[in-house]
Design a protein around this motif. Structure first.
Motif, PDB file in Angstrom:
ATOM      1  N   ALA A 267      34.699  37.579  44.186  1.00 50.00           N
ATOM      2  CA  ALA A 267      35.092  36.172  44.259  1.00 50.00           C
ATOM      3  C   ALA A 267      34.649  35.407  43.012  1.00 50.00           C
ATOM      4  CB  ALA A 267      34.501  35.541  45.513  1.00 50.00           C
TER       5      ALA A 267
ATOM      6  N   ARG B 194      46.577  52.905  45.299  1.00 51.65           N
ATOM      7  CA  ARG B 194      45.220  52.352  45.143  1.00 51.65           C
ATOM      8  C   ARG B 194      44.207  53.482  44.968  1.00 51.65           C
ATOM      9  NH1 ARG B 194      45.060  46.891  46.640  1.00 51.65           N
ATOM     10  NH2 ARG B 194      46.912  46.224  47.780  1.00 51.65           N
TER      11      ARG B 194
ATOM     12  N   GLY C 200      39.559  46.388  45.229  1.00 54.75           N
ATOM     13  CA  GLY C 200      38.904  45.741  46.370  1.00 54.75           C
ATOM     14  C   GLY C 200      39.292  44.298  46.597  1.00 54.75           C
ATOM     15  N   LEU C 201      40.399  43.850  46.012  1.00 56.64           N
ATOM     16  CA  LEU C 201      40.788  42.447  46.187  1.00 56.64           C
ATOM     17  C   LEU C 201      41.230  42.175  47.629  1.00 56.64           C
ATOM     18  CD1 LEU C 201      42.884  41.520  43.015  1.00 56.64           C
ATOM     19  CD2 LEU C 201      40.497  41.014  43.487  1.00 56.64           C
ATOM     20  N   ALA C 202      40.729  41.069  48.171  1.00 52.74           N
ATOM     21  CA  ALA C 202      41.175  40.623  49.486  1.00 52.74           C
ATOM     22  C   ALA C 202      42.464  39.822  49.330  1.00 52.74           C
ATOM     23  CB  ALA C 202      40.095  39.769  50.136  1.00 52.74           C
ATOM     24  N   ALA C 203      43.124  39.567  50.449  1.00 55.00           N
ATOM     25  CA  ALA C 203      44.411  38.868  50.407  1.00 55.00           C
ATOM     26  C   ALA C 203      44.287  37.493  49.764  1.00 55.00           C
ATOM     27  CB  ALA C 203      44.976  38.755  51.827  1.00 55.00           C
ATOM     28  N   GLU C 204      43.188  36.790  50.059  1.00 53.18           N
ATOM     29  CA  GLU C 204      43.039  35.451  49.472  1.00 53.18           C
ATOM     30  C   GLU C 204      42.840  35.503  47.958  1.00 53.18           C
ATOM     31  OE1 GLU C 204      38.956  36.452  51.398  1.00 53.18           O
ATOM     32  OE2 GLU C 204      41.101  36.802  51.787  1.00 53.18           O
ATOM     33  N   HIS C 205      42.198  36.588  47.472  1.00 50.51           N
ATOM     34  CA  HIS C 205      42.037  36.748  46.030  1.00 50.51           C
ATOM     35  C   HIS C 205      43.396  36.988  45.365  1.00 50.51           C
ATOM     36  CE1 HIS C 205      37.801  38.370  47.181  1.00 50.51           C
ATOM     37  NE2 HIS C 205      37.761  37.059  46.979  1.00 50.51           N
TER      38      HIS C 205
ATOM     39  N   THR D 234      30.649  43.829  45.218  1.00 55.40           N
ATOM     40  CA  THR D 234      30.584  43.164  46.508  1.00 55.40           C
ATOM     41  C   THR D 234      31.657  42.082  46.589  1.00 55.40           C
ATOM     42  OG1 THR D 234      29.044  41.455  45.760  1.00 55.40           O
ATOM     43  CG2 THR D 234      28.088  43.541  46.539  1.00 55.40           C
ATOM     44  N   GLY D 235      31.896  41.604  47.809  1.00 60.05           N
ATOM     45  CA  GLY D 235      32.888  40.553  47.993  1.00 60.05           C
ATOM     46  C   GLY D 235      32.557  39.295  47.210  1.00 60.05           C
TER      47      GLY D 235
END
Length: 517
Positions: free
Chosen positions: A291, A342, A310-315, A286-287
């Motif tokens: 995190a 990916r 699944g990394l988001a841009a902020e990660h 999960t997100g």
């Protein structure tokens, strides 16, 4: 001139051999070692060895890479079970001869002839007959049950179970149906014309999908213990393992997809960083779990999550500014992946060229393991900055560059098979004669231009592995090879040397002792 020199050397070798074997101090232990070494030597007449020293010869024959058909025929018909057993276990045994051993009077030989990993499969008619015969109940307590025998068949070659699923004998199909869960091709047994087979197949699927509960987990670590942890787990069992303090069990369970998200939270927050690393490699995080792992105190955990799809841009931005070089490297490769790359991270390699040129080392390593990798990409990956990529290329590609093979051997202590790969460089290896690592000193035996005095010195190396390797070196001077026939430790290795005069050694060996009445 060369013929005259060769004749002189052979005469001198025979003279030395005569002196050695006339020495009354030579005991039967050394003679046995010489016979075993000769049996390893492809130049030695196996039929003579089997006739005079059958048990000792069999010990050596099992070490040969290949066995000529005439030798296999002699071994299959030999009265000593030890000889037939060696043949049944040998990787090179002919399938037709192995089929004959299935009828051996000794059940142990028949059991061995069922097959071992790497042996060629039996012909279909032989497999069909053999499987039907295995369904007969044991005649005595020493024989395994039919189910246990089919387990052995599956270990020898998993394709045996697919063959059993199509067998005309319903008894064979019933045993195969115990593994219906194994592959989709096995599900044909769910509609088998025999009701009992179809019922066993349905029970097999149901059991495999059954949720494992605490009572299903064995008390001790064993095959069943680990298999249980890879099955669908009840919450009670998962919690029991997580709170047990059994680190190996928790690591084994950490990739199980049946764990509920809140228990994955416990893995991601576990006190053991290796368990958190395993959590970071899970699919479907999960997100909030991603995190948490991105913010982990341990760099190895942050590096592991840095490769997650699944990394988001902020990660990505946070990890790209991480103080640890390894973390920044991990996320830098991830940040440059396109959608196709990916997808290949968590699935099969669908575009080997794209994977080989990827910024991600995991994709490059998987591409390097493909023996069909085009030569231009081989040249590129041979200089990859990541050791694991270069090693995969060296281990799997038939055209790996010679300098890469040597480099990977020098850098990876466990890769003992690399010198046998095609293209491994041989000349110039004598420069390693004084290397601190005995594994690298052994390379000198491969150099056809090595100075004889260097080879002789290495037969007295402090390391036993170096001494034994040099005793087998065909470039070792002939008189030194012969002298080593009287060496308790090196006699077998010297006798296996392909440069030895086999006929002369055989002529001087004392006859075997007659068996006691």
């Amino acid at each position: 001139m060369y013929a005259l020199w060769e004749s002189t050397v052979v005469c001198e070798m025979k003279a030395v051999i005569t002196v050695i074997f006339a020495d009354p101090r030579i005991d039967c232990v050394i003679v046995d070692a010489v016979v075993a070494g000769l049996a390893e030597n492809p130049a030695a007449p196996a039929d003579v060895l089997l006739r005079r020293w059958p048990e000792t010869a069999a010990y050596g024959l099992r070490r040969r890479e290949t066995l000529p058909m005439a030798v296999q025929e002699a071994m299959a018909a030999h009265p000593l079970r030890e000889v037939r057993s060696v043949l049944a276990h040998h990787r090179d045994v002919d399938p037709g001869i192995r089929a004959r051993l299935l009828d051996d009077a000794d059940w142990g030989i028949r059991h061995a002839a069922l097959g071992r990993p790497g042996q060629r499969p039996l012909a279909d008619p032989d497999r069909t007959r053999m499987m039907s015969e295995l369904c007969e109940p044991p005649a005595d307590d020493r024989r395994p049950t039919p189910e246990e025998l089919f387990e052995d068949l599956a270990m020898a070659d998993p394709e045996n179970i697919l063959f059993a699923a199509r067998h005309p004998d319903h008894r064979v199909r019933r045993i195969a149906a115990l593994r219906t869960w194994w592959r989709d091709e096995m599900r044909v047994l769910l509609t088998d014309p025999d009701p009992e087979v179809a019922a066993v197949a349905a029970e097999s699927i149901a059991e495999h999908e059954r949720i494992m509960r605490p009572a299903d987990l064995p008390d001790q670590h064993c095959h069943a213990f680990w298999r249980t942890l890879h099955r669908p787990l009840s919450r009670e069992l998962a919690e029991q393992v997580l709170t047990s303090g059994d680190r190996e069990a928790i690591l084994s369970m950490s990739r199980n997809p049946s764990l509920p998200p809140d228990l994955v939270n416990l893995l991601a927050g576990h006190t053991d960083p290796e368990i958190r690393v395993h959590a970071a490699y899970r699919e479907g995080l999960t997100g909030s779990q991603i995190a948490q792992l991105v913010a982990d105190a341990e760099a190895e955990v942050r590096a592991a999550i840095g490769a997650h799809a699944g990394l988001a841009a902020e990660h990505v931005a946070r990890l790209a500014a991480d103080p640890d070089d390894g973390v920044r490297a991990a996320v830098a490769t991830h940040a440059h992946l396109n959608a196709a790359e990916r997808a290949m991270l968590d699935g099969p390699i669908t575009d080997v060229a794209l994977a080989a040129r990827s910024a991600h080392p995991v994709l490059r390593r998987r591409a390097a393991g493909r023996p069909d990798l085009p030569l231009d990409l081989v040249a590129a990956l041979a200089h990859d900055p990541v050791d694991g990529v270069r090693l995969e290329l060296a281990r799997h590609h038939p055209h790996a560059p010679a300098e890469l093979l040597l480099r990977c051997y020098l850098e990876n202590p466990r890769q003992s098979d690399l010198p046998s790969r095609p293209g491994f460089p041989l000349t110039g290896l004598a420069r390693f004669a004084d290397h601190a690592d005995p594994r690298i000193r052994r390379l000198v035996a491969l150099d056809p231009q090595a100075d004889p005095s260097v080879l002789i010195a290495l037969t007295e190396d402090p390391d036993a592995g170096v001494r034994q390797t040099m005793a087998r070196c065909p470039h070792l001077p002939a008189d030194r090879i012969i002298a080593l026939l009287n060496h308790p430790e090196l006699a077998r290795h010297a006798a296996a040397n392909p440069a030895i005069d086999v006929v002369a050694v055989l002529a001087q060996l004392p006859p075997p002792e007659a068996p006691a009445p």
